[in-house]
Every structure is written in C-alpha cells, then in structure tokens.
Design a protein around this motif. Structure first.
Motif, mmCIF file in Angstrom:
data_model
loop_
_atom_site.group_PDB
_atom_site.id
_atom_site.type_symbol
_atom_site.label_atom_id
_atom_site.label_comp_id
_atom_site.label_asym_id
_atom_site.label_seq_id
_atom_site.Cartn_x
_atom_site.Cartn_y
_atom_site.Cartn_z
ATOM 1 N N THR A 12 -66.226 38.030 -0.059
ATOM 2 C CA THR A 12 -66.652 37.422 -1.090
ATOM 3 C C THR A 12 -66.681 38.629 -2.510
ATOM 4 O OG1 THR A 12 -67.501 35.606 0.032
ATOM 5 C CG2 THR A 12 -68.142 35.983 -2.217
ATOM 6 N N ASP A 13 -66.979 39.751 -2.266
ATOM 7 C CA ASP A 13 -67.131 40.633 -3.091
ATOM 8 C C ASP A 13 -66.171 41.296 -3.445
ATOM 9 O OD1 ASP A 13 -68.716 43.428 -4.531
ATOM 10 O OD2 ASP A 13 -68.228 44.128 -2.788
ATOM 11 N N VAL A 14 -64.581 41.084 -2.351
ATOM 12 C CA VAL A 14 -63.492 41.895 -3.535
ATOM 13 C C VAL A 14 -62.983 40.603 -4.155
ATOM 14 C CG1 VAL A 14 -61.262 41.849 -2.395
ATOM 15 C CG2 VAL A 14 -62.651 43.324 -1.151
ATOM 16 N N LEU A 15 -62.792 39.402 -3.650
ATOM 17 C CA LEU A 15 -62.417 38.406 -4.490
ATOM 18 C C LEU A 15 -63.161 38.330 -5.866
ATOM 19 C CD1 LEU A 15 -61.428 35.441 -2.133
ATOM 20 C CD2 LEU A 15 -60.535 36.734 -2.843
ATOM 21 N N ASN A 16 -64.533 38.432 -5.834
ATOM 22 C CA ASN A 16 -64.879 38.276 -7.504
ATOM 23 C C ASN A 16 -64.700 39.971 -8.278
ATOM 24 O OD1 ASN A 16 -66.641 36.249 -7.275
ATOM 25 N ND2 ASN A 16 -68.140 37.327 -5.903
ATOM 26 N N ARG A 17 -64.037 41.324 -7.845
ATOM 27 C CA ARG A 17 -63.864 42.001 -7.714
ATOM 28 C C ARG A 17 -62.678 41.748 -9.310
ATOM 29 N NH1 ARG A 17 -66.564 47.325 -6.714
ATOM 30 N NH2 ARG A 17 -68.387 46.713 -5.672
ATOM 31 N N LEU A 18 -61.628 41.536 -8.188
ATOM 32 C CA LEU A 18 -61.033 40.820 -8.597
ATOM 33 C C LEU A 18 -60.277 40.334 -10.312
ATOM 34 C CD1 LEU A 18 -58.335 40.746 -5.107
ATOM 35 C CD2 LEU A 18 -58.413 42.494 -7.199
ATOM 36 N N ARG A 19 -61.085 38.797 -9.019
ATOM 37 C CA ARG A 19 -61.540 37.513 -10.989
ATOM 38 C C ARG A 19 -61.706 38.328 -12.409
ATOM 39 N NH1 ARG A 19 -63.692 34.770 -6.265
ATOM 40 N NH2 ARG A 19 -62.057 33.587 -6.073
ATOM 41 N N ARG A 20 -62.947 38.944 -12.226
ATOM 42 C CA ARG A 20 -62.590 39.989 -12.605
ATOM 43 C C ARG A 20 -61.845 41.066 -13.470
ATOM 44 N NH1 ARG A 20 -68.043 40.443 -10.661
ATOM 45 N NH2 ARG A 20 -67.197 42.896 -9.526
ATOM 46 N N ALA A 21 -61.252 41.293 -12.753
ATOM 47 C CA ALA A 21 -60.533 42.487 -12.977
ATOM 48 C C ALA A 21 -59.421 41.716 -14.001
ATOM 49 C CB ALA A 21 -59.522 43.633 -12.135
ATOM 50 N N GLU A 22 -58.886 40.809 -13.138
ATOM 51 C CA GLU A 22 -57.962 39.477 -14.344
ATOM 52 C C GLU A 22 -58.141 38.815 -15.473
ATOM 53 O OE1 GLU A 22 -55.580 34.777 -12.350
ATOM 54 O OE2 GLU A 22 -58.330 35.739 -11.465
ATOM 55 N N GLY A 23 -60.178 38.631 -15.713
ATOM 56 C CA GLY A 23 -60.111 38.529 -16.718
ATOM 57 C C GLY A 23 -60.026 39.665 -17.783
ATOM 58 N N GLN A 24 -60.046 40.341 -17.104
ATOM 59 C CA GLN A 24 -60.087 42.244 -17.768
ATOM 60 C C GLN A 24 -58.402 41.804 -18.537
ATOM 61 O OE1 GLN A 24 -62.180 44.907 -15.534
ATOM 62 N NE2 GLN A 24 -62.851 45.585 -16.570
ATOM 63 N N LEU A 25 -57.330 41.749 -18.247
ATOM 64 C CA LEU A 25 -56.228 41.613 -18.093
ATOM 65 C C LEU A 25 -55.854 40.558 -18.924
ATOM 66 C CD1 LEU A 25 -54.655 42.381 -14.628
ATOM 67 C CD2 LEU A 25 -54.202 43.733 -16.735
ATOM 68 N N ARG A 26 -56.225 39.211 -18.787
ATOM 69 C CA ARG A 26 -56.003 38.648 -19.746
ATOM 70 C C ARG A 26 -56.697 38.818 -21.370
ATOM 71 N NH1 ARG A 26 -58.794 35.013 -16.988
ATOM 72 N NH2 ARG A 26 -58.379 34.126 -15.320
ATOM 73 N N GLY A 27 -57.905 39.250 -21.444
ATOM 74 C CA GLY A 27 -58.301 40.124 -22.061
ATOM 75 C C GLY A 27 -56.931 40.860 -22.970
ATOM 76 N N ILE A 28 -56.394 41.921 -22.150
ATOM 77 C CA ILE A 28 -55.906 42.900 -22.841
ATOM 78 C C ILE A 28 -54.633 41.824 -23.580
ATOM 79 C CG2 ILE A 28 -54.447 44.937 -22.318
ATOM 80 C CD1 ILE A 28 -56.485 45.524 -20.263
ATOM 81 N N GLN A 29 -53.709 41.179 -22.701
ATOM 82 C CA GLN A 29 -52.796 40.464 -23.394
ATOM 83 C C GLN A 29 -53.451 39.718 -24.299
ATOM 84 O OE1 GLN A 29 -52.189 37.938 -19.921
ATOM 85 N NE2 GLN A 29 -50.819 39.018 -19.126
ATOM 86 N N ARG A 30 -54.457 39.169 -24.473
ATOM 87 C CA ARG A 30 -54.928 38.631 -25.864
ATOM 88 C C ARG A 30 -55.023 39.084 -27.283
ATOM 89 N NH1 ARG A 30 -57.735 35.377 -23.797
ATOM 90 N NH2 ARG A 30 -59.938 36.645 -24.107
ATOM 91 N N MET A 31 -54.930 40.423 -26.468
ATOM 92 C CA MET A 31 -55.994 42.170 -28.535
ATOM 93 C C MET A 31 -53.927 42.377 -28.346
ATOM 94 S SD MET A 31 -58.435 44.152 -26.290
ATOM 95 C CE MET A 31 -58.784 45.625 -27.479
ATOM 96 N N VAL A 32 -53.355 42.148 -27.041
ATOM 97 C CA VAL A 32 -51.866 42.044 -27.409
ATOM 98 C C VAL A 32 -51.340 41.264 -28.494
ATOM 99 C CG1 VAL A 32 -49.531 43.069 -26.892
ATOM 100 C CG2 VAL A 32 -51.037 44.130 -25.082
ATOM 101 N N GLU A 33 -51.872 40.315 -28.321
ATOM 102 C CA GLU A 33 -50.534 38.820 -28.762
ATOM 103 C C GLU A 33 -51.003 39.088 -30.300
ATOM 104 O OE1 GLU A 33 -51.755 36.103 -26.329
ATOM 105 O OE2 GLU A 33 -50.348 35.753 -25.025
ATOM 106 N N GLU A 34 -52.654 39.814 -30.614
ATOM 107 C CA GLU A 34 -52.811 39.783 -31.965
ATOM 108 C C GLU A 34 -52.800 40.679 -32.438
ATOM 109 O OE1 GLU A 34 -57.322 38.546 -30.564
ATOM 110 O OE2 GLU A 34 -56.631 36.924 -29.864
#
Length: 97
Positions: A12-34
């Motif tokens: 659960t800890d590893v999966l939660n950490r991965l989900r947070r990183a996934e959210g950060q990556l989506r944020g980076i994609q948004r930043m690049v797009e904008e």
C-alpha cells in the motif's frame, strides 16, 4: 523464483507513493502544455525523480526485510533488532542520493 511484496502495508505504501508521482507527472505534462517556464518544469522533474528513487528504495528494503524474515524466521526480540537495522539502513541509503 518469482518474488512479490506480500506485506500489505508495504505494498500500500509503495502504491501510494507511485500514485503521488503519477500525479506529479501529470502536473508536469500540464505545465509543458501550458508553456510554463522550463526552470519550474525542471524543479518538478527533480521532485518526481526523488519521489521515484525514494519509492524504489522503500520497495527494495521491504523486499529485503520480507525475504530475510522468510528465510531466517527470527523470534520477536530479533525481529525488533531487524526493524531497527532496516530503519538505519534506509536512513543511510537515503543519504546517498
């Protein structure tokens, strides 16, 4: 031999950490797009890399602990000593980054 994380809390800890990183990556994609500033994007890349490195370290230590406990079958007093050892090991390895 296939080995998976069997400890539910560790998984659960590893999966939660991965989900947070996934959210950060989506944020980076948004930043690049904008068309966000490259320096700000670079900071976010650095944060994601650190998060993934930390997650990998956590998963590796959980795996190691799990495998040692399976093979050694320590009693309760030894288990407490092993827990302390793994906390110290995680602290030491985290400083290598």
């Amino acid at each position: 031999m296939k080995t998976a994380l069997t400890d539910e809390a560790a998984r659960t800890d590893v999966l939660n950490r991965l989900r947070r990183a996934e959210g950060q990556l989506r944020g980076i994609q948004r930043m690049v797009e904008e068309g966000e500033d490259c320096l700000k994007i670079g900071h976010q890349f650095s944060a994601v890399r650190k998060a993934l490195d930390s997650t990998y370290l956590r998963m590796t230590l959980c795996f190691l602990e799990q495998e040692l406990e399976t093979r050694m079958q320590p009693d309760e007093s030894q288990k407490d000593d092993m827990d302390d050892m793994f906390k110290n090991l995680e602290t030491m390895l985290a400083r290598m980054r």
